[in-house]
Design an enzyme around this catalytic site. Structure first.
Site, PDB file in Angstrom:
ATOM      1  N   HIS A 226       0.879  -1.267   0.040  1.00 15.71           N
ATOM      2  CA  HIS A 226       0.036  -0.079  -0.165  1.00 15.71           C
ATOM      3  C   HIS A 226       0.912   1.288   0.008  1.00 15.71           C
ATOM      4  O   HIS A 226       2.089   1.235   0.336  1.00 15.71           O
ATOM      5  CB  HIS A 226      -1.032   0.061   1.136  1.00 15.71           C
ATOM      6  CG  HIS A 226      -0.409   0.203   2.579  1.00 15.71           C
ATOM      7  ND1 HIS A 226       0.322   0.982   3.047  1.00 15.71           N
ATOM      8  CD2 HIS A 226       0.135  -1.011   3.416  1.00 15.71           C
ATOM      9  CE1 HIS A 226       0.830   0.712   4.403  1.00 15.71           C
ATOM     10  NE2 HIS A 226       0.467  -0.529   4.639  1.00 15.71           N
ATOM     11  N   CYS A 242       3.477  -5.576   6.265  1.00 22.24           N
ATOM     12  CA  CYS A 242       3.241  -5.017   4.808  1.00 22.24           C
ATOM     13  C   CYS A 242       4.239  -4.442   4.339  1.00 22.24           C
ATOM     14  O   CYS A 242       5.018  -3.900   4.941  1.00 22.24           O
ATOM     15  CB  CYS A 242       1.611  -4.215   4.915  1.00 22.24           C
ATOM     16  SG  CYS A 242       0.404  -4.850   5.403  1.00 22.24           S
TER      17      CYS A 242
END
Length: 267
Positions: A226, A242
């Site tokens: 992201h 992440c």
């Protein structure tokens, strides 16, 4: 890949990097021609098998034999119906793979072929494969490949085996590392909060290796790629697992990566 999954709390990162070129795809050796053996038959699957979903891991499946491989994977598949997934060609059915997971159409990479069956990377569990007979699904070509080098904090995007972009990113910390091995893009989700640069996240099939190390609100989430608005994060190991990308890099990936694209996490 326009279907959106409701946001599951995840952590990601970004930053600009030098031009691409560090990685090139390695093609798997071609199999020598031979007479095709008769496919091994598939056992009937009990109706009460668990169903693979976003939240629960599938159990009883074998390890990916080459999780560190950087060989490009050009073939994926989409189930035409809910399919029983087996632990070996002609083996025991262990779970059902649906056509979609949390509203996202399922496309899974094919990593091996044997005895008339195909092996696929599984979602919601790390470094595991399942086997499907050659019916009940349709092929989907995969052109894109992402390599995340944890040591260099570098993400490289390849299309048709050629680098098309590379960026310095943030990855998981020593306590909450980004899971190693091969996984794939499960779909995309909206994000909330300025820190995500107002961009969708690419949710991966991988999940945290040690869920207990995460806050309770994150334990059932998936790893994702992201955008991240705080540039000081890039080049560091600080996320909950992440991959945090610079906003401009995340826009590139969102514009090009399709569901099923393979992501290799190495160190």
């Amino acid at each position: 890949m326009r279907r959106l999954l409701p946001l599951i709390a995840v952590a990601l990162v970004t930053a600009c990097a030098p031009p691409p070129g560090q990685f090139t795809a390695r093609q798997a050796p071609a199999a020598s021609p031979s007479a095709a053996p008769s496919p091994l038959p598939a056992r009937p699957a009990p109706a009460d098998l668990p169903r693979i979903n976003y939240w629960e891991p599938a159990h009883g499946f074998p390890h990916d034999a080459t999780p560190e491989s950087l060989a490009s994977i050009a073939d994926g598949l989409h189930p035409r119906k809910t399919l029983a997934v087996y632990d070996a060609p002609g083996g025991r059915p262990r779970a059902f793979l649906p056509r979609s997971i949390s509203g996202l159409p399922v496309v899974v990479p094919v990593v091996e072929r044997r005895d008339g069956w195909v092996a696929i990377l599984l979602p919601s569990v790390n470094r595991r494969i399942g086997w499907l007979p050659a019916t009940g699904w349709e092929p989907r070509p995969l052109r894109d490949q992402v390599i995340v080098d944890l040591s260099d904090h570098r993400l490289t995007w390849l299309r048709d085996g050629r680098p098309h972009g590379a960026w310095t990113v943030a990855v998981g910390s020593s306590r909450t590392p980004t899971p190693l091995g091969r996984t794939f893009v499960l779909g995309r989700t909206t994000t909330h909060g300025h820190v995500y640069a107002g961009l969708d996240a690419l949710v991966l099939g991988a999940v945290p290796d040690d869920k207990e190390a995460l806050a309770a609100s994150l334990q059932q989430g998936h790893t994702a790629i992201h955008g991240w608005s705080r540039r000081s994060a890039f080049g560091r190991s600080i996320s909950n697992g992440c991959i945090r990308m610079p906003a401009e890099a995340q826009r590139v990936l969102l514009s090009h990566l399709e569901t099923g694209s393979v992501v290799h996490v190495v160190r």
